[in-house]
Design a protein around this motif. Structure first.
Motif, PDB file in Angstrom:
ATOM      1  N   ALA A 122       5.821  -8.534   6.020  1.00 29.44           N
ATOM      2  CA  ALA A 122       5.379  -9.531   5.035  1.00 29.44           C
ATOM      3  C   ALA A 122       4.006  -9.148   4.468  1.00 29.44           C
ATOM      4  N   GLU A 123       3.111  -8.694   5.351  1.00 28.14           N
ATOM      5  CA  GLU A 123       1.763  -8.309   4.894  1.00 28.14           C
ATOM      6  C   GLU A 123       1.848  -7.093   3.959  1.00 28.14           C
ATOM      7  N   LEU A 124       2.717  -6.138   4.316  1.00 32.95           N
ATOM      8  CA  LEU A 124       2.874  -4.939   3.480  1.00 32.95           C
ATOM      9  C   LEU A 124       3.461  -5.294   2.109  1.00 32.95           C
ATOM     10  N   LYS A 125       4.422  -6.214   2.099  1.00 34.46           N
ATOM     11  CA  LYS A 125       5.032  -6.630   0.817  1.00 34.46           C
ATOM     12  C   LYS A 125       3.977  -7.254  -0.103  1.00 34.46           C
ATOM     13  N   LEU A 126       3.083  -8.016   0.518  1.00 35.65           N
ATOM     14  CA  LEU A 126       2.010  -8.647  -0.250  1.00 35.65           C
ATOM     15  C   LEU A 126       1.056  -7.583  -0.794  1.00 35.65           C
TER      16      LEU A 126
ATOM     17  N   ARG B  92      -6.532  -1.121   5.495  1.00 39.40           N
ATOM     18  CA  ARG B  92      -7.073  -2.368   6.077  1.00 39.40           C
ATOM     19  C   ARG B  92      -5.988  -3.288   6.619  1.00 39.40           C
ATOM     20  N   LEU B  93      -4.737  -3.009   6.347  1.00 38.90           N
ATOM     21  CA  LEU B  93      -3.685  -3.920   6.822  1.00 38.90           C
ATOM     22  C   LEU B  93      -3.777  -4.034   8.338  1.00 38.90           C
ATOM     23  N   SER B  94      -3.538  -5.235   8.843  1.00 34.98           N
ATOM     24  CA  SER B  94      -3.876  -5.530  10.241  1.00 34.98           C
ATOM     25  C   SER B  94      -3.104  -4.686  11.248  1.00 34.98           C
ATOM     26  N   PHE B  95      -1.906  -4.216  10.860  1.00 33.58           N
ATOM     27  CA  PHE B  95      -1.037  -3.546  11.820  1.00 33.58           C
ATOM     28  C   PHE B  95      -1.139  -2.033  11.750  1.00 33.58           C
ATOM     29  N   VAL B  96      -1.896  -1.508  10.786  1.00 30.59           N
ATOM     30  CA  VAL B  96      -1.859  -0.067  10.521  1.00 30.59           C
ATOM     31  C   VAL B  96      -2.614   0.731  11.577  1.00 30.59           C
ATOM     32  N   PHE B  97      -1.901   1.682  12.173  1.00 29.18           N
ATOM     33  CA  PHE B  97      -2.521   2.566  13.162  1.00 29.18           C
ATOM     34  C   PHE B  97      -2.642   3.969  12.564  1.00 29.18           C
ATOM     35  N   ALA B  98      -1.544   4.472  11.974  1.00 28.05           N
ATOM     36  CA  ALA B  98      -1.560   5.800  11.342  1.00 28.05           C
ATOM     37  C   ALA B  98      -0.602   5.800  10.163  1.00 28.05           C
ATOM     38  N   ILE B  99      -0.985   6.555   9.126  1.00 27.40           N
ATOM     39  CA  ILE B  99      -0.142   6.628   7.911  1.00 27.40           C
ATOM     40  C   ILE B  99       0.270   8.085   7.693  1.00 27.40           C
ATOM     41  N   PHE B 100       1.552   8.296   7.410  1.00 27.61           N
ATOM     42  CA  PHE B 100       2.079   9.649   7.195  1.00 27.61           C
ATOM     43  C   PHE B 100       2.850   9.721   5.879  1.00 27.61           C
ATOM     44  N   ILE B 101       2.814  10.907   5.260  1.00 28.03           N
ATOM     45  CA  ILE B 101       3.769  11.180   4.176  1.00 28.03           C
ATOM     46  C   ILE B 101       5.029  11.675   4.880  1.00 28.03           C
TER      47      ILE B 101
END
Ligand SMILES: C[S@@+](CC[C@H](N)C(=O)[O-])C[C@H]1O[C@@H](n2cnc3c(N)ncnc32)[C@H](O)[C@@H]1O
Length: 348
Positions: free
Chosen positions: A25-29, A70-79
């Motif tokens: 839900a947070e990501l959709k926002l 900054r999203l509360s759940f984000v730990f790591a982002i990958f392509i």
């Protein structure tokens, strides 16, 4: 472009296990505010590990990384590149946004504390639902501040964070903790106490204020110095305390009538489990201190009052409640007696 986002392992397994739904839900926002267009957002499992998946029609801009990091759940982002049966994950450096280190939110432990990741989520939802961005100088208010989780979460974004709390002990402990934190971390600061309301001593309401900055130069400049302020008072007096439309967001976790009461009258300390009494009393003043285009986000126990009833209370006080998806996707069980949800409303 395809992105995979690995969720924060969290400090609390119960929260982590229900966090999928909230994270989505947070990501959709967040998608509504990205420069690139999101084509698809979902949860995927790769080799038995769950990720949030985001497909965009173009590259992810620097401004998008500011929001996603900054999203509360984000730990790591990958392509995510798929070559035949192989999955190739390329890590992307997150935006290093933290002003005060986010560990500040998890150091204090006490009954009735609002989960710190959930609190970060509420702050993000408020900002993403407002006319403001993370680049603006943000002032936020938690009118039911407890021992300050929302205020501390605000300091990680570099926001000016103000709280109102009825319980003297909670205010005192917040102030002692923050002072010690600034001292231990060697953050340049100045503490002050000032009467902001009441004509005589028995009525006197004070604000305890910390002005702080990470270095001497920033500390000297009005523009870059940050403030955390806390008032030991009743939230129905928010405008009397702050006297102007100054906040970009009002964020808080309403009393549950379980660990904390919704104290209507300080003298009789009568407690009611229904947050709408508190809201009817306080919303007129919270609305007055909120800037146009600003947002209110409040968490409450939906076992006690349902979404429609609560939304009505906000609408009566002139706020526009946001109810389209994903705003209806945040309800979740906390324990047997608490089903938590958030209501999001804007001042137009
Ligand atoms: C659920 S707790 C907030 C917990 C907080 N987020 C934390 O993590 O410490 C709600 C708080 O609202 C406070 N409260 C209740 N009625 C209030 C009022 N009228 N004005 C200010 N604070 C109030 C209670 O004393 C309690 O500390």
């Amino acid at each position: 472009m395809k992105l995979l986002i690995l969720q924060h392992p969290g400090h609390n397994r119960v929260y982590y296990n229900l966090a999928d739904k909230l994270a989505l839900a947070e990501l959709k926002l967040a998608c509504k505010r990205l420069a690139t267009t999101c084509i698809h957002v979902d949860i995927v499992e790769i080799e038995k590990v769950r990720y949030l998946f985001l497909e965009s029609d173009g590259d992810i801009a620097e401004s998008d990384m500011k929001i996603l990091s900054r999203l509360s759940f984000v730990f790591a982002i990958f392509i995510w590149n798929q070559k035949g049966n192989e999955n190739h994950l390329i890590p992307i450096r997150k935006d290093e946004y933290e002003y005060l280190n986010s560990k500040i939110c998890s150091l204090l432990k006490y009954p009735g504390k609002t989960n710190e990741l959930f609190t970060q989520m509420m702050i993000n939802v408020a900002l993403l639902s407002s006319d403001y961005s993370y680049d603006d100088k943000i002032k936020m208010l938690d009118p039911v501040a407890g021992k300050g989780t929302t205020l501390f979460a605000g300091t990680t974004h570099g926001f000016d964070a103000y709280g109102i709390e009825l319980e003297h002990k909670a205010v005192h402990e917040t102030s002692i903790f923050f002072k010690k934190y600034l001292q231990t971390e060697r953050v340049k600061h100045q503490y002050s106490k000032k009467q902001i309301y009441g004509s005589n001593k028995s009525e006197a309401i004070e604000i305890q204020k910390f002005d702080y900055a990470l270095n001497k130069a920033d500390f000297k400049s009005q523009e870059s110095v940050k403030t955390l302020g806390i008032v030991n008072g009743h939230s129905k007096n928010a405008y009397k305390y702050f006297k102007k439309e100054k906040f970009n967001m009002v964020v808080g976790d309403l009393p549950y009538g379980i660990a904390h009461g919704n104290v209507k009258d300080k003298k009789t300390a009568s407690k009611t489990r229904n947050p709408s009494d508190l809201l009817h009393e306080c919303l007129p003043e919270w609305t007055k201190v909120l800037k146009k285009g600003g947002a209110v986000v409040m968490a409450w126990n939906s076992f006690i009052i349902n979404r429609q009833q609560l939304a009505k209370t906000f609408a009566i006080h002139g706020l526009e409640v946001l109810s389209d998806t994903p705003y209806d996707q945040f309800e979740h069980m906390v324990d047997k007696s608490i089903k938590r949800d958030i209501v999001v409303a804007r001042k137009e």
